[in-house]
Design a protein around this motif. Structure first.
Motif, PDB file in Angstrom:
ATOM      1  N   PRO A 497       4.820 -16.668   5.176  1.00 35.66           N
ATOM      2  CA  PRO A 497       6.283 -16.619   5.362  1.00 35.66           C
ATOM      3  C   PRO A 497       7.043 -16.895   4.062  1.00 35.66           C
ATOM      4  N   TYR A 498       6.507 -17.822   3.254  1.00 37.91           N
ATOM      5  CA  TYR A 498       7.180 -18.139   1.994  1.00 37.91           C
ATOM      6  C   TYR A 498       7.178 -16.924   1.070  1.00 37.91           C
ATOM      7  N   LEU A 499       6.019 -16.250   0.953  1.00 37.43           N
ATOM      8  CA  LEU A 499       5.943 -15.058   0.112  1.00 37.43           C
ATOM      9  C   LEU A 499       6.877 -13.961   0.626  1.00 37.43           C
ATOM     10  N   ASN A 500       6.914 -13.821   1.947  1.00 45.44           N
ATOM     11  CA  ASN A 500       7.807 -12.810   2.516  1.00 45.44           C
ATOM     12  C   ASN A 500       9.271 -13.131   2.220  1.00 45.44           C
ATOM     13  N   GLU A 501       9.619 -14.408   2.302  1.00 45.49           N
ATOM     14  CA  GLU A 501      11.018 -14.809   2.046  1.00 45.49           C
ATOM     15  C   GLU A 501      11.377 -14.554   0.594  1.00 45.49           C
ATOM     16  N   ARG A 502      10.466 -14.950  -0.346  1.00 49.63           N
ATOM     17  CA  ARG A 502      10.766 -14.776  -1.766  1.00 49.63           C
ATOM     18  C   ARG A 502      10.734 -13.296  -2.153  1.00 49.63           C
ATOM     19  N   THR A 503       9.791 -12.524  -1.588  1.00 46.69           N
ATOM     20  CA  THR A 503       9.736 -11.090  -1.889  1.00 46.69           C
ATOM     21  C   THR A 503      10.991 -10.391  -1.376  1.00 46.69           C
ATOM     22  N   ALA A 504      11.414 -10.734  -0.181  1.00 49.95           N
ATOM     23  CA  ALA A 504      12.642 -10.144   0.377  1.00 49.95           C
ATOM     24  C   ALA A 504      13.850 -10.497  -0.485  1.00 49.95           C
ATOM     25  N   HIS A 505      13.847 -11.751  -1.005  1.00 49.91           N
ATOM     26  CA  HIS A 505      14.947 -12.190  -1.861  1.00 49.91           C
ATOM     27  C   HIS A 505      15.026 -11.311  -3.113  1.00 49.91           C
ATOM     28  N   TYR A 506      13.878 -11.130  -3.790  1.00 47.34           N
ATOM     29  CA  TYR A 506      13.885 -10.365  -5.037  1.00 47.34           C
ATOM     30  C   TYR A 506      14.038  -8.869  -4.775  1.00 47.34           C
ATOM     31  N   LEU A 507      13.339  -8.368  -3.768  1.00 49.18           N
ATOM     32  CA  LEU A 507      13.395  -6.940  -3.499  1.00 49.18           C
ATOM     33  C   LEU A 507      14.760  -6.536  -2.950  1.00 49.18           C
ATOM     34  N   GLY A 508      15.394  -7.456  -2.220  1.00 47.11           N
ATOM     35  CA  GLY A 508      16.746  -7.182  -1.731  1.00 47.11           C
ATOM     36  C   GLY A 508      17.712  -7.046  -2.877  1.00 47.11           C
ATOM     37  N   ALA A 509      17.543  -7.900  -3.896  1.00 46.30           N
ATOM     38  CA  ALA A 509      18.425  -7.834  -5.062  1.00 46.30           C
ATOM     39  C   ALA A 509      18.155  -6.597  -5.889  1.00 46.30           C
ATOM     40  N   LEU A 510      16.853  -6.209  -5.995  1.00 42.89           N
ATOM     41  CA  LEU A 510      16.496  -5.070  -6.845  1.00 42.89           C
ATOM     42  C   LEU A 510      16.774  -3.719  -6.183  1.00 42.89           C
ATOM     43  N   SER A 511      16.721  -3.663  -4.846  1.00 44.16           N
ATOM     44  CA  SER A 511      16.844  -2.365  -4.172  1.00 44.16           C
ATOM     45  C   SER A 511      17.964  -2.303  -3.154  1.00 44.16           C
ATOM     46  N   ASP A 512      18.848  -3.329  -3.181  1.00 43.58           N
ATOM     47  CA  ASP A 512      19.935  -3.370  -2.192  1.00 43.58           C
ATOM     48  C   ASP A 512      19.404  -3.333  -0.768  1.00 43.58           C
ATOM     49  N   GLY A 513      18.198  -3.875  -0.587  1.00 34.90           N
ATOM     50  CA  GLY A 513      17.633  -3.955   0.755  1.00 34.90           C
ATOM     51  C   GLY A 513      17.097  -2.666   1.288  1.00 34.90           C
ATOM     52  N   GLU A 514      17.006  -1.643   0.451  1.00 33.81           N
ATOM     53  CA  GLU A 514      16.519  -0.349   0.917  1.00 33.81           C
ATOM     54  C   GLU A 514      14.996  -0.313   1.054  1.00 33.81           C
ATOM     55  N   SER A 537       2.512  -4.616   3.252  1.00 35.05           N
ATOM     56  CA  SER A 537       3.030  -3.394   3.873  1.00 35.05           C
ATOM     57  C   SER A 537       4.416  -3.091   3.304  1.00 35.05           C
ATOM     58  N   VAL A 538       4.598  -1.870   2.813  1.00 41.27           N
ATOM     59  CA  VAL A 538       5.860  -1.472   2.183  1.00 41.27           C
ATOM     60  C   VAL A 538       6.476  -0.318   2.978  1.00 41.27           C
ATOM     61  N   THR A 539       7.749  -0.449   3.281  1.00 39.76           N
ATOM     62  CA  THR A 539       8.499   0.618   3.962  1.00 39.76           C
ATOM     63  C   THR A 539       9.846   0.794   3.284  1.00 39.76           C
ATOM     64  N   GLY A 540      10.412   1.990   3.371  1.00 38.83           N
ATOM     65  CA  GLY A 540      11.725   2.270   2.791  1.00 38.83           C
ATOM     66  C   GLY A 540      12.683   2.822   3.827  1.00 38.83           C
ATOM     67  N   ASP A 541      13.970   2.580   3.602  1.00 42.92           N
ATOM     68  CA  ASP A 541      14.975   3.071   4.548  1.00 42.92           C
ATOM     69  C   ASP A 541      15.049   4.589   4.566  1.00 42.92           C
ATOM     70  N   ASP A 542      14.489   5.218   3.510  1.00 38.54           N
ATOM     71  CA  ASP A 542      14.549   6.675   3.452  1.00 38.54           C
ATOM     72  C   ASP A 542      13.413   7.331   4.225  1.00 38.54           C
ATOM     73  N   GLY A 543      12.643   6.474   4.931  1.00 40.72           N
ATOM     74  CA  GLY A 543      11.551   7.021   5.735  1.00 40.72           C
ATOM     75  C   GLY A 543      10.184   6.845   5.119  1.00 40.72           C
ATOM     76  N   SER A 544      10.117   6.249   3.939  1.00 41.49           N
ATOM     77  CA  SER A 544       8.811   6.011   3.303  1.00 41.49           C
ATOM     78  C   SER A 544       8.003   5.064   4.175  1.00 41.49           C
ATOM     79  N   GLY A 545       6.774   5.471   4.500  1.00 42.18           N
ATOM     80  CA  GLY A 545       5.967   4.651   5.395  1.00 42.18           C
ATOM     81  C   GLY A 545       4.929   3.806   4.699  1.00 42.18           C
TER      82      GLY A 545
END
Length: 641
Positions: A497-514, A537-545
């Motif tokens: 959970p900690y890694l997910n929280e920190r990854t979401a924090h950085y990836l949200g800033a880098l990709s605007d949450g996309e 597991s990586v997913t994108g809002d543009d449909g990347s699975g």
């Protein structure tokens, strides 16, 4: 853990440099390649400073260079890197050389907590273990969480389950549990070994108890057998004694019915006197027979002489006749015929020889007659004496009878004495057997004590085994706690959970949450079964699975976000937090918006860590007021600011 400073000599393109590393904030590292202006800042040696740190700590650079490949190509020797660290007030200086005058080609560790202590071991392998203990992380964790390089940034989303799990465990400091797990298993094995040893000892004691009981039973059986054999021997001796006494009595009665030895000896002496008289008569007879024999031999000798003389006269007469027959016959030598005159002397002489021989033979015949008469007389006297001698048959028969009687008396006396003596011996043997002490009584006492001692020992061993059994149970519980399915799994469950929280924090800033990246420890199989499997597991809002569907820039953002999250984990969960972050050209291929977000994140990192070094070709001075320039001239580089 603070990185204070690094001193570099003849490493890569750097001839000599010293860089302060502690509490520098956000630092931009740029390069000037004056040796080859067409290359711009490429090849100036910007990354060399931080590659030197990696090599100093682990013996290889982030790019994987080892051995002589790190030595400055111009000097070709005296390559060394020395790194000063601070761990809660205790300083460590880690130095590594390659063909260096001081450090040779070895790694050295000095600890200074007021007194300098050399922690260098006998081999680089052992000293490297000391280095990693001081840092609290491995090369993989250092590269993944401290040194984020353009070429060596870990591709966490593409890592296999095993590699990702190991990296997370090392970053989270879980690997320290390996030692605890090993210690727990060793203690469990020791406890099991102690219990097994005790059980073997108990089995041995039980076996000794059984054997002592068997030996005691054998001794008791031997005692009973000895008593039975003694009673049988006494019975046999009593029976034998009765028989011997009966025989002695019988022999005594028999002696009483026989003549006494003295009477028989008296009769034997009288009979012997008679036989001795016969001996004197035989001596006399022997003398007479000897005289008769001598006379006969003399007469026979004279007779033989007379016969010889008679034969001689016969031969002389034959010679006389032959001599007379030669008259008128020629002489063998002169051939003249013999005459009575020529042979007369020889004939007279031969006649005279014959006359003398006749006289001698007559005298011999007279002598023989006298000798023959003497021989007949001696023979007659011997015969007459022999016929007058005493007859010995009665005396001999009497002697034999008396000898037999005496032998019979003595034999009965011997048998009587022997039977009487043996009867007395048997009676004494009966007494001896009855007072004889059973030899197994003392042995039984000893073996009864041994059996009792062994019984007590077994009882004490069984009682003392309970704490050992409990210790094994406790040790097994401790092993279960430190096993991969114990506290390690629990920590990983909290780390995710900690890694997910920190990854979401950085990836949200880098990709605007996309883009979203989720660290997972459990995945579902095709059958819907849950299985431990580490992946991102990586997913994108543009449909990347999946991660592979992303563009190059998007993949870089995911890698940077995961690497920064891993660096945060190192800071919060590792055995020692590391106050340093190196970003080597991680801004490459980012647009302005992405770069702005990245610099904001790195500025945040600098406040948390104390020092963040950004190696870049880009002009980032708008974000970094602190700049280091690595300048390359004439084939070598140096730090100029």
């Amino acid at each position: 853990m603070k990185f204070i400073s690094v001193e570099i000599k003849n490493f890569g393109t750097l001839s000599e440099a010293k860089v302060e590393l502690s509490d520098r904030g956000l630092v931009l590292v740029q390069g000037e390649n004056n040796h080859n202006p067409s290359a711009d800042s490429n090849g100036a040696g910007k990354s060399t400073v931080f590659e030197a740190i990696s090599w100093c700590l682990y013996g290889k650079t982030a790019k994987g260079q080892t051995g002589d490949a790190v030595i400055n190509r111009k000097t070709k020797k005296n390559c060394s890197v020395s790194l000063l660290l601070d761990d809660d007030g205790i300083e460590y200086r880690i130095s590594r050389g390659r063909k260096d005058n001081i450090y040779k080609s070895n790694v050295h560790v000095i600890r200074d907590n007021g007194t300098a202590t050399d922690l260098t071991k006998g081999t680089d392998k052992l000293t490297q273990e000391v280095v990693e203990q001081v840092l609290g992380c491995s090369y993989e964790v250092f590269i993944g969480a401290v040194y984020a390089g353009q070429e060596k940034m870990p591709d966490l989303p593409s890592m296999t389950d095993g590699k990702l799990k190991v990296l997370i465990e090392e970053a989270a400091g879980i690997t320290v549990l390996d030692q605890a797990y090993a210690i727990a298993r060793q203690r469990m094995n020791d406890a099991k070994g102690a219990l097994e040893s005790w059980e073997r000892d108990l089995d041995r004691c039980k076996q000794e108890k059984v054997q002592s009981d068997v030996r005691l039973d054998d001794a008791k059986a031997s005692e009973q057998r000895w008593n039975a054999e003694r009673d049988a021997r006494v019975m046999d001796l009593e029976t034998n004694a009765k028989i011997l006494l009966r025989d002695a009595k019988s022999f005594k009665t028999q002696l009483e019915s026989l003549k006494s030895e003295e009477d028989i000896e008296t009769q034997r002496r009288l009979n012997k006197n008679k036989m001795d008289k016969r001996d004197s008569e035989e001596s006399k007879l022997e003398e007479l027979e000897s005289l008769s024999h001598t006379s006969g031999v003399a007469a026979a000798r004279i007779k033989s002489k007379a016969e010889s003389q008679t034969s001689a006269i016969k031969r002389l007469r034959e010679q006389l006749v032959d001599l007379k027959d030669h008259v008128g016959k020629p002489c063998t030598s002169c051939k003249r015929p013999h005459t009575e005159e020529s042979l007369g002397a020889s004939i007279k002489a031969k006649e005279k020889e014959i006359s003398e021989a006749i006289v001698e033979v007559k005298d011999t015949i007279e002598e023989y007659k006298a000798a023959s008469s003497d021989a007949q007389s001696a023979s007659l006297k011997a015969s007459e004496y022999k016929s007058s001698m005493t007859d010995m048959r009665e005396a001999i028969q009497r002697s034999e009878t008396l000898t037999e009687q005496l032998s019979n008396v003595k034999d009965v006396q011997t048998k009587y004495k022997s039977a009487l003596t043996r009867a007395k011996d048997a009676t004494q043997s009966i007494k001896d057997e009855r007072i004889n002490v059973n030899p197994y009584l003392e042995e039984i006492k000893v073996k009864e004590k041994t059996a009792a001692d062994n019984k007590r020992i077994v009882k004490d061993k069984i009682k003392a085994m309970a704490p050992l059994t409990k210790a094994v149970s406790v040790a097994q519980s401790v092993v279960s706690v430190y096993s991969p399915k114990g506290v390690r799994a629990h920590i990983l469950d909290t780390v995710t959970p900690y890694l997910n929280e920190r990854t979401a924090h950085y990836l949200g800033a880098l990709s605007d949450g996309e883009i979203k990246a989720i660290w997972q420890t459990i995945t579902l199989t095709a059958k819907g079964e849950a299985r431990e499997n580490f992946k991102i597991s990586v997913t994108g809002d543009d449909g990347s699975g999946s991660f592979v569907d992303l563009s190059g820039g998007e993949k870089r953002k995911v890698r940077v976000a995961c690497s920064l999250a891993l660096q945060d984990l190192v800071s919060t969960r590792a055995s020692k937090s590391l106050g340093l972050f190196i970003a080597d050209e991680i801004d490459d291929a980012l647009d302005n918006a992405g770069l702005e977000r990245l610099m904001g994140i790195l500025e945040e990192k600098a406040k948390e860590r104390g020092s963040v070094f950004i190696i870049s070709h880009s002009d980032l001075t708008g974000w970094c007021s602190n700049v280091i320039v690595v300048q390359k001239d004439g084939g070598t580089s140096k730090v100029v600011s």
